[in-house]
Design a protein around this motif. Structure first.
Motif, short mmCIF file in Angstrom:
data_model
loop_
_atom_site.label_atom_id
_atom_site.label_comp_id
_atom_site.label_asym_id
_atom_site.label_seq_id
_atom_site.Cartn_x
_atom_site.Cartn_y
_atom_site.Cartn_z
N LEU A 1 -12.17 -44.14 -1.05
CA LEU A 1 -11.80 -43.06 -1.97
C LEU A 1 -10.92 -43.57 -3.10
CD1 LEU A 1 -11.25 -40.16 0.57
CD2 LEU A 1 -13.00 -40.26 -1.24
N LEU A 2 -10.05 -44.51 -2.79
CA LEU A 2 -9.22 -45.11 -3.83
C LEU A 2 -10.09 -45.87 -4.84
CD1 LEU A 2 -6.33 -45.44 -4.80
CD2 LEU A 2 -6.11 -47.42 -3.30
N ARG A 7 -8.30 -35.67 1.06
CA ARG A 7 -8.25 -37.13 0.96
C ARG A 7 -8.63 -37.61 -0.44
NH1 ARG A 7 -10.29 -39.99 6.52
NH2 ARG A 7 -8.90 -38.86 7.93
N GLU A 48 -5.66 -37.02 -2.71
CA GLU A 48 -4.61 -38.02 -2.44
C GLU A 48 -4.98 -39.36 -3.09
OE1 GLU A 48 -1.19 -39.97 -0.70
OE2 GLU A 48 -1.67 -37.94 -1.37
N ALA A 49 -6.24 -39.76 -2.99
CA ALA A 49 -6.67 -41.02 -3.61
C ALA A 49 -6.51 -40.95 -5.13
CB ALA A 49 -8.11 -41.33 -3.23
N GLY A 102 -10.00 -43.94 3.24
CA GLY A 102 -9.01 -44.00 2.17
C GLY A 102 -9.27 -45.09 1.16
#
Length: 177
Positions: free
Chosen positions: A108-109, A137, A140-141, A105
């Protein structure tokens, strides 16, 4: 003159022409004439065969060399990790492809934020995926980062090595859709 950290004695400086046995590793050592010749040959080959040339930066990890490759006609660069993409972007490279799946996560952010930074200066980020989880994922990021910059998503196909990628055929098509 007294030696200081900013001005070490000659035998402690990394300079052009330094004997190989005095070079501290890891170090990028380049035969500039050979590199320029190889870049020109690759650019000519890509142009002749109408191939969009996207070299992988894993060998040089240098924004300066990446920019030189772009000047010769390269269409962006591949990297394996988000941190490598960030480093090249910081050096002025604007078209990057993370050719490895990223599921963490926090990474990916960072990729989502990097996509926004690159888009703001006319650049682009792409990333490989090989699962629905990877796509979920990544989405979402992007949402958390508040980024509408977009990331090109390339579906990685397993070409027989069994390391990563979705099997070719229906599974790959379903993931792409």
């Amino acid at each position: 003159m007294r030696s200081t950290p900013e001005h070490p004695p000659e035998h402690l400086r990394a300079t052009v022409g330094l004997r190989v046995d005095l070079i501290d590793t890891p170090a990028l050592v380049v035969d500039l004439d050979a590199m320029e010749r190889n870049i020109q040959r690759m650019a000519e080959f890509a142009h002749k065969h109408q191939v969009r040339w996207r070299p992988h930066a894993k060998m040089h990890k240098s924004a300066e060399i990446a920019l030189q490759l772009e000047k010769a006609g390269a269409r962006g660069h591949c990297v394996q990790k988000v941190s490598e993409a960030e480093a090249l972007a910081a050096g002025g490279v604007a078209d990057l492809y993370i050719s490895n799946e990223v599921l963490a996560g926090a990474k990916l952010l960072r990729a989502a934020r990097l996509a926004a930074q690159l888009a703001a200066r006319g650049g682009r980020l792409a990333i490989a995926v090989d699962s629905e989880e990877g796509i979920t994922r990544l989405a979402e990021a992007m949402r958390v980062a508040g980024s509408d910059a977009g990331i090109d998503v390339f579906v990685e196909i397993d070409v027989g090595q069994g390391r990563c990628g979705v099997p070719p055929g229906p599974a790959a098509l379903a993931l792409a859709q």
